[in-house]
Design a protein around this motif. Sequence first.
Motif, short mmCIF file in Angstrom:
data_model
loop_
_atom_site.label_atom_id
_atom_site.label_comp_id
_atom_site.label_asym_id
_atom_site.label_seq_id
_atom_site.Cartn_x
_atom_site.Cartn_y
_atom_site.Cartn_z
N ILE A 1 0.87 -1.17 0.00
CA ILE A 1 0.00 0.00 0.00
C ILE A 1 0.91 1.22 0.00
N THR A 2 0.67 2.13 -0.96
CA THR A 2 1.49 3.34 -1.06
C THR A 2 0.60 4.53 -1.40
N THR A 3 1.16 5.71 -1.28
CA THR A 3 0.48 6.88 -1.82
C THR A 3 0.73 6.89 -3.34
N VAL A 4 -0.09 7.61 -4.07
CA VAL A 4 0.04 7.56 -5.54
C VAL A 4 1.32 8.22 -6.04
N ASP A 5 1.94 9.05 -5.23
CA ASP A 5 3.18 9.70 -5.66
C ASP A 5 4.44 8.99 -5.13
N SER A 6 4.27 7.78 -4.64
CA SER A 6 5.37 7.04 -4.03
C SER A 6 6.27 6.40 -5.09
N ILE A 7 7.55 6.32 -4.78
CA ILE A 7 8.52 5.65 -5.64
C ILE A 7 8.23 4.15 -5.68
N TYR A 8 7.66 3.60 -4.59
CA TYR A 8 7.33 2.17 -4.56
C TYR A 8 6.24 1.85 -5.58
N ARG A 9 5.28 2.75 -5.74
CA ARG A 9 4.24 2.56 -6.75
C ARG A 9 4.85 2.63 -8.15
N SER B 1 -2.71 3.79 -3.15
CA SER B 1 -2.66 2.70 -4.13
C SER B 1 -2.51 1.38 -3.38
N PHE B 2 -3.47 0.49 -3.58
CA PHE B 2 -3.40 -0.85 -3.02
C PHE B 2 -2.97 -1.77 -4.16
N VAL C 1 -5.68 -0.87 -6.97
CA VAL C 1 -6.94 -0.21 -6.63
C VAL C 1 -6.59 1.11 -5.97
N LEU C 2 -7.16 2.21 -6.51
CA LEU C 2 -6.94 3.53 -5.95
C LEU C 2 -8.13 3.91 -5.08
N LEU C 3 -7.84 4.26 -3.81
CA LEU C 3 -8.86 4.67 -2.86
C LEU C 3 -8.46 6.00 -2.23
N GLU C 4 -9.43 6.85 -2.02
CA GLU C 4 -9.22 8.16 -1.40
C GLU C 4 -9.60 8.03 0.06
#
Length: 187
Positions: free
Chosen positions: A117-125, A153-154, A165-168
């Motif tokens: 699970i990351t934020t959408v601006d994460s390098i991991y994503r 981002s899941f 899956v993107l969740l807010e």
Amino acid sequence: IRDSSTSRGLGDVYKRQDGYVEHIVKTKTSAGIMVLIVLGAFITVVGAFFMFFVPGGAIFGLPLAVVGVIIFSLAINRKECEFEYLFVNDDVEVARITAKSSRKQMYHFEGGEVKQITTVDSIYRDNEHQANSGIKTINFTSKDKNTENPVYSFILNKNNRTEEVLLELDAKTIEHVKQFFKGKIRE
């Protein structure tokens, strides 16, 4: 006292801390619904034009106008849409609520399917997208760039492929995720 079906003490079952949280996110009207609204209005206007301005056009124009009104009214009732996220421990269900009356389950996943699970601006994503160029992304957010809630981002291993899956999430759902998805959050 022992429960013979699980070989655990009944006290163990009651000690487990269950978590439940729900969050509703209003989303923008889909392009398909907007097209239907415009199409319904256009068909209604064309039908009315035939009824009033073409001699004998009422035979063709009236049914056309009625069809246009039906399409328009059905589409306008579906204009208001929101997503409901239900988190029960490490199970997540996403449902679409249309016009505050119709609820349909859109997606479900369990904690065992979550890779990270990351934020959408994460390098991991970004790394995950580079490693899996065919990743399927499903967006259940408001699609509003000015939202106050962060989008997470899941990344899932689901159906023998990688899905995103993107969740807010709001503060309460973020706390729930941190509690029940320990070790899977990358920041």
